[in-house]
Motif scaffolding. Structure first.
Motif, short mmCIF file in Angstrom:
data_model
loop_
_atom_site.label_atom_id
_atom_site.label_comp_id
_atom_site.label_asym_id
_atom_site.label_seq_id
_atom_site.Cartn_x
_atom_site.Cartn_y
_atom_site.Cartn_z
N LEU A 165 5.79 0.09 -0.27
CA LEU A 165 5.07 -1.18 -0.28
C LEU A 165 3.72 -1.04 0.41
CD1 LEU A 165 8.01 -3.54 0.72
CD2 LEU A 165 7.05 -3.21 -1.54
N PRO A 166 2.73 -1.72 -0.11
CA PRO A 166 1.41 -1.70 0.54
C PRO A 166 1.50 -2.27 1.97
CG PRO A 166 1.27 -2.69 -1.64
CD PRO A 166 2.72 -2.51 -1.33
N VAL A 167 0.72 -1.72 2.85
CA VAL A 167 0.72 -2.15 4.25
C VAL A 167 0.42 -3.64 4.36
CG1 VAL A 167 -0.41 -1.84 6.48
CG2 VAL A 167 0.13 0.14 5.07
N GLN A 168 -0.50 -4.13 3.56
CA GLN A 168 -0.84 -5.56 3.61
C GLN A 168 0.35 -6.44 3.26
OE1 GLN A 168 -3.84 -6.89 4.71
NE2 GLN A 168 -2.64 -8.76 4.70
N TRP A 169 1.15 -6.03 2.29
CA TRP A 169 2.35 -6.79 1.94
C TRP A 169 3.32 -6.82 3.12
CZ3 TRP A 169 4.48 -5.67 -3.62
CH2 TRP A 169 3.48 -5.93 -4.55
N LEU A 170 3.52 -5.67 3.74
CA LEU A 170 4.43 -5.60 4.89
C LEU A 170 3.94 -6.50 6.01
CD1 LEU A 170 5.06 -1.77 4.88
CD2 LEU A 170 6.65 -3.55 4.14
N TRP A 171 2.64 -6.44 6.29
CA TRP A 171 2.06 -7.29 7.33
C TRP A 171 2.29 -8.77 6.99
CZ3 TRP A 171 0.37 -7.40 12.11
CH2 TRP A 171 -0.34 -8.52 12.54
N ASP A 172 2.03 -9.14 5.74
CA ASP A 172 2.18 -10.54 5.33
C ASP A 172 3.63 -11.02 5.45
OD1 ASP A 172 -0.54 -10.75 4.80
OD2 ASP A 172 -0.30 -10.44 2.64
N MET A 173 4.58 -10.16 5.10
CA MET A 173 5.99 -10.54 5.20
C MET A 173 6.39 -10.75 6.66
SD MET A 173 7.99 -8.41 2.25
CE MET A 173 7.37 -6.80 2.68
N VAL A 174 6.01 -9.83 7.53
CA VAL A 174 6.35 -9.96 8.95
C VAL A 174 5.64 -11.17 9.55
CG1 VAL A 174 6.14 -8.87 11.21
CG2 VAL A 174 6.88 -7.52 9.25
N ASP A 175 4.38 -11.36 9.18
CA ASP A 175 3.61 -12.49 9.68
C ASP A 175 4.26 -13.82 9.30
OD1 ASP A 175 1.16 -13.59 10.94
OD2 ASP A 175 0.68 -14.22 8.89
N GLU A 176 4.68 -13.95 8.07
CA GLU A 176 5.33 -15.18 7.60
C GLU A 176 6.68 -15.39 8.29
OE1 GLU A 176 5.80 -18.77 5.53
OE2 GLU A 176 4.03 -17.53 5.87
N TYR A 177 7.41 -14.33 8.49
CA TYR A 177 8.71 -14.39 9.16
C TYR A 177 8.55 -14.93 10.58
CZ TYR A 177 13.45 -12.55 10.14
OH TYR A 177 14.78 -12.39 10.45
N VAL A 178 7.58 -14.39 11.29
CA VAL A 178 7.31 -14.84 12.66
C VAL A 178 6.79 -16.27 12.66
CG1 VAL A 178 5.84 -14.45 14.70
CG2 VAL A 178 6.95 -12.52 13.56
N TYR A 179 5.91 -16.59 11.72
CA TYR A 179 5.36 -17.95 11.63
C TYR A 179 6.47 -18.96 11.39
CZ TYR A 179 2.86 -22.04 10.08
OH TYR A 179 2.40 -23.32 9.96
N GLN A 180 7.41 -18.64 10.51
CA GLN A 180 8.51 -19.56 10.24
C GLN A 180 9.35 -19.79 11.49
OE1 GLN A 180 10.91 -18.95 6.78
NE2 GLN A 180 9.15 -18.43 5.53
#
Length: 89
Positions: free
Chosen positions: A40-55
């Motif tokens: 997976l692209p690094v940006q996708w991984l960052w976005d997934m973790v970011d959204e998880y923490v945001y939620q």
């Protein structure tokens, strides 16, 4: 999702969204061979973790804000043990 719908999300929708991310991370970090070959692209991984923490952060605010406006069912769900085997917050 949260940026656009924020205040209109129900408790069930919040829990289901969290569950979706939890399942996604479980699949990514599993020992199954097919998941190990995904790059997976690094940006996708960052976005997934970011959204998880945001939620998580948003739910903490939701859980403690405007308790008087919550329905009896919402209050019961917030106080009860995890449902469907999902541990949220």
């Amino acid at each position: 999702l949260y940026a656009k719908l924020g205040q209109t999300l129900t408790l069930d929708q919040r829990m289901e969204s969290w569950e979706n991310y939890s399942v996604l991370f479980e699949r990514i970090f599993s020992d199954e061979d097919e998941m190990q070959s995904i790059d997976l692209p690094v940006q996708w991984l960052w976005d997934m973790v970011d959204e998880y923490v945001y939620q998580f952060q948003d739910f903490c605010r939701y859980r403690t804000k405007d308790l008087k406006k919550r329905t009896a069912m919402e209050l019961e769900m917030l106080a009860s043990k995890p449902q469907r085997g999902v541990r949220v917050w």
